[in-house]
Design a protein around this motif. Sequence first.
Motif, PDB file in Angstrom:
ATOM      1  N   PHE A   1       0.827  -1.208   0.000  1.00 26.89           N
ATOM      2  CA  PHE A   1       0.000   0.000   0.000  1.00 26.89           C
ATOM      3  C   PHE A   1       0.866   1.265   0.000  1.00 26.89           C
ATOM      4  CE2 PHE A   1      -2.654  -3.314   1.925  1.00 26.89           C
ATOM      5  CZ  PHE A   1      -3.721  -3.284   1.050  1.00 26.89           C
ATOM      6  N   HIS A   2       1.941   1.249   0.773  1.00 27.61           N
ATOM      7  CA  HIS A   2       2.870   2.377   0.729  1.00 27.61           C
ATOM      8  C   HIS A   2       3.496   2.494  -0.660  1.00 27.61           C
ATOM      9  CE1 HIS A   2       2.816   2.108   5.201  1.00 27.61           C
ATOM     10  NE2 HIS A   2       2.984   3.403   5.103  1.00 27.61           N
ATOM     11  N   LEU A   3       3.849   1.343  -1.235  1.00 31.35           N
ATOM     12  CA  LEU A   3       4.466   1.356  -2.556  1.00 31.35           C
ATOM     13  C   LEU A   3       3.488   1.867  -3.608  1.00 31.35           C
ATOM     14  CD1 LEU A   3       6.882   0.745  -4.321  1.00 31.35           C
ATOM     15  CD2 LEU A   3       6.135  -1.640  -4.454  1.00 31.35           C
ATOM     16  N   TRP A   4       2.213   1.469  -3.487  1.00 32.95           N
ATOM     17  CA  TRP A   4       1.216   1.946  -4.441  1.00 32.95           C
ATOM     18  C   TRP A   4       1.072   3.464  -4.366  1.00 32.95           C
ATOM     19  CZ3 TRP A   4      -1.049   2.214  -8.698  1.00 32.95           C
ATOM     20  CH2 TRP A   4      -2.199   2.993  -8.877  1.00 32.95           C
ATOM     21  N   HIS A   5       1.060   4.023  -3.163  1.00 29.32           N
ATOM     22  CA  HIS A   5       0.943   5.477  -3.034  1.00 29.32           C
ATOM     23  C   HIS A   5       2.134   6.177  -3.696  1.00 29.32           C
ATOM     24  CE1 HIS A   5      -2.704   5.628  -0.756  1.00 29.32           C
ATOM     25  NE2 HIS A   5      -2.233   4.851   0.203  1.00 29.32           N
ATOM     26  N   ASN A   6       3.303   5.559  -3.613  1.00 28.63           N
ATOM     27  CA  ASN A   6       4.471   6.123  -4.296  1.00 28.63           C
ATOM     28  C   ASN A   6       4.296   6.071  -5.810  1.00 28.63           C
ATOM     29  OD1 ASN A   6       5.707   6.561  -1.837  1.00 28.63           O
ATOM     30  ND2 ASN A   6       6.918   4.688  -1.900  1.00 28.63           N
ATOM     31  N   VAL A   7       3.812   4.925  -6.304  1.00 32.37           N
ATOM     32  CA  VAL A   7       3.581   4.770  -7.745  1.00 32.37           C
ATOM     33  C   VAL A   7       2.505   5.749  -8.212  1.00 32.37           C
ATOM     34  CG1 VAL A   7       2.720   3.199  -9.530  1.00 32.37           C
ATOM     35  CG2 VAL A   7       4.317   2.358  -7.798  1.00 32.37           C
ATOM     36  N   LYS A   8       1.434   5.845  -7.453  1.00 33.84           N
ATOM     37  CA  LYS A   8       0.325   6.743  -7.801  1.00 33.84           C
ATOM     38  C   LYS A   8       0.789   8.191  -7.876  1.00 33.84           C
ATOM     39  CE  LYS A   8      -4.209   8.220  -6.092  1.00 33.84           C
ATOM     40  NZ  LYS A   8      -5.219   8.036  -5.009  1.00 33.84           N
ATOM     41  N   ARG A   9       1.617   8.584  -6.917  1.00 31.58           N
ATOM     42  CA  ARG A   9       2.104   9.964  -6.875  1.00 31.58           C
ATOM     43  C   ARG A   9       3.095  10.244  -8.007  1.00 31.58           C
ATOM     44  NH1 ARG A   9       3.282   9.863  -1.987  1.00 31.58           N
ATOM     45  NH2 ARG A   9       5.479   9.274  -2.162  1.00 31.58           N
TER      46      ARG A   9
ATOM     47  N   PHE B   1      -1.454  -3.157 -10.714  1.00 30.18           N
ATOM     48  CA  PHE B   1      -0.432  -3.146  -9.664  1.00 30.18           C
ATOM     49  C   PHE B   1      -0.764  -4.145  -8.561  1.00 30.18           C
ATOM     50  CE2 PHE B   1       0.965  -1.715  -5.501  1.00 30.18           C
ATOM     51  CZ  PHE B   1       2.329  -1.562  -5.686  1.00 30.18           C
ATOM     52  N   PHE B   2      -2.002  -4.122  -8.075  1.00 32.40           N
ATOM     53  CA  PHE B   2      -2.349  -5.013  -6.967  1.00 32.40           C
ATOM     54  C   PHE B   2      -2.440  -6.471  -7.413  1.00 32.40           C
ATOM     55  CE2 PHE B   2      -3.572  -1.013  -4.916  1.00 32.40           C
ATOM     56  CZ  PHE B   2      -2.958  -1.206  -3.684  1.00 32.40           C
ATOM     57  N   ALA B   3      -2.798  -6.706  -8.667  1.00 31.07           N
ATOM     58  CA  ALA B   3      -2.741  -8.075  -9.193  1.00 31.07           C
ATOM     59  C   ALA B   3      -1.288  -8.536  -9.270  1.00 31.07           C
ATOM     60  CB  ALA B   3      -3.396  -8.134 -10.573  1.00 31.07           C
TER      61      ALA B   3
ATOM     62  N   PRO C   1       5.387   2.032 -19.361  1.00 30.85           N
ATOM     63  CA  PRO C   1       6.641   1.276 -19.212  1.00 30.85           C
ATOM     64  C   PRO C   1       7.592   1.860 -18.170  1.00 30.85           C
ATOM     65  CG  PRO C   1       6.630   2.517 -21.271  1.00 30.85           C
ATOM     66  CD  PRO C   1       5.240   2.598 -20.715  1.00 30.85           C
ATOM     67  N   ARG C   2       7.377   3.099 -17.766  1.00 30.76           N
ATOM     68  CA  ARG C   2       8.261   3.718 -16.776  1.00 30.76           C
ATOM     69  C   ARG C   2       8.124   3.083 -15.395  1.00 30.76           C
ATOM     70  NH1 ARG C   2       6.428   9.675 -16.719  1.00 30.76           N
ATOM     71  NH2 ARG C   2       4.426   8.560 -16.706  1.00 30.76           N
TER      72      ARG C   2
ATOM     73  N   LEU D   1      10.245   0.439 -10.380  1.00 32.46           N
ATOM     74  CA  LEU D   1      10.266  -0.666  -9.429  1.00 32.46           C
ATOM     75  C   LEU D   1      11.641  -1.325  -9.370  1.00 32.46           C
ATOM     76  CD1 LEU D   1       6.791  -2.305 -10.172  1.00 32.46           C
ATOM     77  CD2 LEU D   1       7.412  -0.854  -8.242  1.00 32.46           C
ATOM     78  N   PHE D   2      12.299  -1.441 -10.523  1.00 38.09           N
ATOM     79  CA  PHE D   2      13.654  -1.987 -10.537  1.00 38.09           C
ATOM     80  C   PHE D   2      14.603  -1.108  -9.728  1.00 38.09           C
ATOM     81  CE2 PHE D   2      12.850  -4.742 -14.348  1.00 38.09           C
ATOM     82  CZ  PHE D   2      13.365  -5.904 -13.806  1.00 38.09           C
ATOM     83  N   GLU D   3      14.442   0.192  -9.861  1.00 39.47           N
ATOM     84  CA  GLU D   3      15.339   1.126  -9.184  1.00 39.47           C
ATOM     85  C   GLU D   3      15.205   1.071  -7.666  1.00 39.47           C
ATOM     86  OE1 GLU D   3      14.431   4.862 -10.949  1.00 39.47           O
ATOM     87  OE2 GLU D   3      15.724   4.544 -12.702  1.00 39.47           O
TER      88      GLU D   3
END
Length: 235
Positions: free
Chosen positions: A89-97, A110-112, A134-135, A140-142
């Motif tokens: 959930f923290h990671l999703w908020h980072n991705v969303k932002r 993302f959640f799947a 694609p970004r 996520l790799f970084e």
Amino acid sequence: MVVDGSFLKASYKGTILTSCTHDEVGKILPLAYAIVDSENNKSWEGFFVQIKGTFGVREGICIVSDRNESIFNATKVVYPEVPHCICMFHLWHNVKRTFKKHHKQLKDIFFALVRAYTIEKFDYHMIEMCKTDPRVQTYLFEIGYKLQSEKWNNKNRKSAMETSTKLGEKYDKLLRENLIASDQMTVGPATKQLYTVFEGVRRNIVCLEEGTCSCGKFQMDELSCKHAWAVLKNQ
């Protein structure tokens, strides 16, 4: 074990550090909290030392947190052998932002992705994510993502399941859902110990003796998945 820190905004200032886990029926169980001046290496390290001294290091333990650098630094010192995962959930908020333009399309993918039980499904959802933006994969790799599934398996949960006549509400509901879903499947023996379960055009292999299924859920959740239910009903 999930850990987090939060600012105190009432009369007493500072930061509260918290730790919690799941009990044997899937409910949130608080383990410890501490009031500190701020989140830093020293405060988190001291917090983890107290937790480790009280609970020890148990089989199957992993630590889940946000990407706070101090938490990662402290766990390397106190829990060097324990896997450390990022909260979805923290990671999703980072991705969303970070990827505001496509966040609505990315959410379900993302959640799947993070809930995938097998590498094949993980890769499938990653391809879908790359098609949308694609970004995200590069991002996520970084930050160092990896597909890592930890079994939650402790003696208290096993004991509860073996001695109680009723599972916790969460797991009872999951078993009922899997049982209902199994009605749509057909079963054929593959070998003496293995069974082939057909779900439409999809095929899964179940081994009751080892408690495994090619869907990954039987062995990871340690509860009968819908394919295992289909085999059990066919006995």
